[in-house]
Enzyme design. Structure first.
Site, PDB file in Angstrom:
ATOM      1  N   ASP A  31      -0.197   4.715  -3.051  1.00  0.00           N
ATOM      2  CA  ASP A  31       0.427   4.033  -4.183  1.00  0.00           C
ATOM      3  C   ASP A  31       1.356   2.929  -3.680  1.00  0.00           C
ATOM      4  O   ASP A  31       1.076   2.295  -2.665  1.00  0.00           O
ATOM      5  CB  ASP A  31       1.181   5.072  -5.025  1.00  0.00           C
ATOM      6  CG  ASP A  31       1.210   4.733  -6.503  1.00  0.00           C
ATOM      7  OD1 ASP A  31       1.927   3.794  -6.872  1.00  0.00           O
ATOM      8  OD2 ASP A  31       0.512   5.406  -7.292  1.00  0.00           O
ATOM      9  N   HIS A  45       6.466   2.856  -9.210  1.00  0.00           N
ATOM     10  CA  HIS A  45       5.264   3.555  -9.652  1.00  0.00           C
ATOM     11  C   HIS A  45       4.963   4.786  -8.791  1.00  0.00           C
ATOM     12  O   HIS A  45       4.732   5.886  -9.306  1.00  0.00           O
ATOM     13  CB  HIS A  45       4.098   2.570  -9.627  1.00  0.00           C
ATOM     14  CG  HIS A  45       2.824   3.074 -10.226  1.00  0.00           C
ATOM     15  ND1 HIS A  45       1.838   3.684  -9.492  1.00  0.00           N
ATOM     16  CD2 HIS A  45       2.370   3.027 -11.508  1.00  0.00           C
ATOM     17  CE1 HIS A  45       0.826   4.004 -10.282  1.00  0.00           C
ATOM     18  NE2 HIS A  45       1.120   3.610 -11.514  1.00  0.00           N
ATOM     19  N   ASN A  87      -6.705   2.014 -17.708  1.00  0.00           N
ATOM     20  CA  ASN A  87      -5.917   1.896 -18.934  1.00  0.00           C
ATOM     21  C   ASN A  87      -6.390   0.785 -19.863  1.00  0.00           C
ATOM     22  O   ASN A  87      -5.594   0.197 -20.572  1.00  0.00           O
ATOM     23  CB  ASN A  87      -4.450   1.622 -18.585  1.00  0.00           C
ATOM     24  CG  ASN A  87      -3.824   2.753 -17.812  1.00  0.00           C
ATOM     25  OD1 ASN A  87      -4.197   3.898 -17.988  1.00  0.00           O
ATOM     26  ND2 ASN A  87      -2.878   2.439 -16.949  1.00  0.00           N
ATOM     27  N   SER A  90      -2.290   6.658 -14.763  1.00  0.00           N
ATOM     28  CA  SER A  90      -1.561   6.870 -13.516  1.00  0.00           C
ATOM     29  C   SER A  90      -0.616   8.056 -13.611  1.00  0.00           C
ATOM     30  O   SER A  90      -0.312   8.696 -12.611  1.00  0.00           O
ATOM     31  CB  SER A  90      -0.745   5.621 -13.162  1.00  0.00           C
ATOM     32  OG  SER A  90      -1.552   4.592 -12.683  1.00  0.00           O
TER      33      SER A  90
END
Length: 483
Positions: free
Chosen positions: A183, A238, A330, A398
Site C-alpha cells: 500500500d 491509506h 470503486n 480498500s
C-alpha cells in the site's frame, strides 16, 4: 499417564504421618509421599494437566477445586484424610447435588488433580473455571465505532449486518500470522500498531549492512519500493488505515481494534504520497512478501490493464502458499466484463472483495462480478488508524479488503495446518447470504468471521478472479502507466 500408573511403579508406598486411616484396606486413602510428588513422572503429569487447564487466576480460580465425592466409597475418615492432605476446607456446597467447592493450600490445583483424579473415593475433582460474557469484547474506547465488527445499529444501520467479530473472538483473537500490507506504507509508530509491526529477525537496524543477504539493507519493517529506501512510513494515510482494520492491537485500552488483535503487519510501500505507483514496484513488493515469508498480503489498490509480470508475481506467491486478498474497485464496474487488476487475475490464491454498508447492501461505489468478485465485506464509513497516532473514517473496497485479510489471519491462527486454498474456501463457503450480492458475486454473501472459524473445511471452490481500489486515492497515475 494415570496417577495409579505412576504410583504402581513404587514398591513402597508410604502414608503421610498426618493422615488418619481405618484399619480395613477398603477405607485407606493412599497419600503420595513427598518424594513421589517430586518425581519427574509426577511433574510431567502436572505439566500436562496445566497445559490443558489454562492459566491459574485467569482461566480458573487459584487455590480452589470443585469436588464430588463417591458416596458409596468415601468414609468420614477418608474425607478427612483428603482434606488434610490438601490443607483444604469446604467453602461452599450445592443443596442437592453433592458438589462442593474446596479451598486448598497444600498444593497447586494441577497437583491436587494429578494426585486425586483417579482416587476411587472421588467421583471427580476439577478446576473452578472462570467464565465471562465479556472476555472477548475489547476495552478499546473507540470500539463502538466499528460497526463492521459488531453492528448494534449504532450508525443507524441494521443490527448484525457485520462480520460477527465478538463471536469469533470467543474462539480466536489472533497471533503472529504475518500480513503484508502492500500500500502507501504504514505508520509503524502509531500506538495502536507499533506492537503489531513485523520486524525482520535477520536484520540489525541501522548498521548499514544487508545482514540477511536478501538484497535490502536495514529492512526492519519492510521496504519502500516507491522511493527505494528502507523506510516504508505512510505519507498518505491509506495504508495505515488498512493496517488498523487488519490488526490494530486489541484490548490495549487505546483507540480501536483490528479484526486480529495481534497479527504482524509487514509494511510494503509501493504507492507514493499521491496514492499511485507503478506495476513494477508492486511486483517487487509481492516478491519481497513471498521471499520474507508473509502468510498473506492485503492489496487495496487496482489498475485496469493486464500485466503478465504482475500476474507472475502473484502466482509465485500462491505457489509459496500465500493468500492474496485484493480490492475489487470503486467504480461500480462489472469486473466480469471489464477486469480490474490485480483482483481479476484468474488465480486460485486471490480473494476479490466487494464493499457492503451498515444495512448489508452493496456499497454504491463497489465493483461486482458474478465470476470475478468473491464476496462482500464492510467498506462504507470504516473507522481506523491514520498516521500521527490518530483515527479517521474512509470508504472503499480498500476498507472492505482488510476485513477479509484479518479474518484469514484469524483462521490461520486457529489452525496453522490449513493451506491457503483451504482458508480461502472456508471464508467463501461460510458467508452470510445477502440479497444485494446474490448473482453479482461468487459467494453471494458477506464475510462472517465466526462462521469462518467454526465451519468445517468445505470442498474446493471453483477458482475465481479478484479486484479493488478506494475512492480516497488518486488513481491518475494508474491510467498513465497502463496505457
Amino acid at each position: 499417564m494415570s496417577v495409579n500408573d505412576l504410583f504402581d511403579k513404587s514398591d513402597n508406598i508410604e502414608l503421610n504421618d498426618s493422615v488418619d486411616i481405618e484399619d480395613e484396606s477398603t477405607d485407606q486413602v493412599a497419600v503420595a509421599p513427598k518424594r513421589e510428588m517430586e518425581s519427574p513422572e509426577f511433574q510431567a503429569l502436572v505439566q500436562e494437566l496445566s497445559s490443558t487447564m489454562g492459566v491459574e487466576g485467569i482461566t480458573y480460580a487459584p487455590n480452589e477445586v470443585i469436588v464430588k465425592l463417591n458416596p458409596s466409597i468415601a468414609s468420614t475418615n477418608q474425607i478427612n484424610a483428603l482434606q488434610t492432605s490438601l490443607d483444604a476446607k469446604v467453602k461452599e456446597s450445592t443443596q442437592t447435588m453433592g458438589i462442593q467447592l474446596w479451598e486448598i493450600q497444600g498444593m497447586s490445583v494441577a497437583e491436587a488433580i494429578a494426585l486425586y483424579g483417579d482416587d476411587p473415593a472421588i467421583e471427580y475433582i476439577e478446576p473452578n473455571y472462570i467464565g465471562s460474557i465479556n472476555t472477548t469484547t475489547p476495552n478499546d474506547p473507540e470500539y463502538n465505532r466499528l460497526w463492521g465488527l459488531n453492528n448494534t445499529g449504532q450508525t443507524g444501520g441494521t443490527p448484525d449486518a457485520d462480520i460477527d467479530a465478538p463471536e469469533a473472538w470467543d474462539i480466536e483473537t489472533g497471533n503472529n500470522v504475518v500480513v503484508g500490507v502492500i500500500d502507501t506504507g504504514v505508520d509503524y509508530n502509531h500506538p495502536d500498531l507499533n506492537d503489531n509491526m513485523w520486524t525482520n529477525p535477520g536484520e540489525i537496524a541501522g548498521n548499514g549492512i544487508d545482514d540477511d543477504n536478501n538484497g535490502y539493507v536495514d529492512d526492519v519493517y519492510g521496504w519502500d519500493f516507491a522511493n527505494d529506501d528502507n523506510d516504508p512510513f505512510d505519507d498518505n494515510s491509506h495504508g495505515t488505515h488498512v493496517a488498523g482494520t487488519i490488526a490494530a492491537e486489541g484490548n490495549n485500552g487505546i483507540g480501536v481494534t483490528g479484526v486480529s488483535w495481534s497479527a504482524d503487519i509487514m509494511a510494503l510501500k509501493f504507492l507514493g504520497s499521491s496514492g499511485s505507483g507503478s506495476y513494477f514496484d508492486a511486483i517487487q513488493a509481492i516478491e519481497y512478501a513471498t521471499m520474507m515469508g508473509a502468510d498473506l498480503t492485503n492489496n487495496s489498490w487496482r489498475g485496469y490493464s493486464f500485466s503478465q509480470g504482475l500476474r507472475d508475481a502473484i502466482a509465485m506467491a500462491g505457489n509459496a502458499g500465500q493468500l492474496f486478498v485484493a480490492a475489487s474497485g470503486n467504480e461500480n464496474n462489472n469486473n466480469d466484463t471489464r477486469p480490474a487488476y490485480p483482483a481479476s487475475y484468474n488465480l486460485d490464491n486471490i480473494i476479490s472483495v466487494a464493499s457492503t454498508d451498515d444495512d448489508d447492501r452493496r456499497s454504491g461505489f463497489s465493483n461486482f462480478g458474478s465470476t470475478s468478485v468473491d464476496l462482500g465485506a464492510p467498506g462504507s464509513s470504516v473507522y481506523s488508524t491514520i498516521p500521527g497516532g490518530g483515527y479517521g473514517f474512509k470508504s472503499g473496497t480498500s476498507m472492505a479488503t482488510p476485513h477479509v485479510a484479518g479474518v484469514a489471519s484469524l483462521v490461520w491462527s486457529d489452525d496453522p495446518t490449513l493451506t491457503a486454498q483451504q482458508v480461502k474456501d472456508r471464508i467463501l463457503a461460510t458467508v452470510d447470504p445477502i440479497s444485494d450480492l446474490q448473482g453479482i458475486t461468487v459467494s453471494g454473501g458477506r464475510l462472517n468471521a465466526y462462521s469462518a472459524l467454526t465451519g468445517s473445511t468445505p470442498p474446493p471452490v471453483v477458482p475465481v478472479i479478484f479486484d479493488d481500489f478506494d475512492p480516497d486515492v488518486d488513481n491518475s497515475q494508474w491510467s498513465n502507466i497502463t496505457k
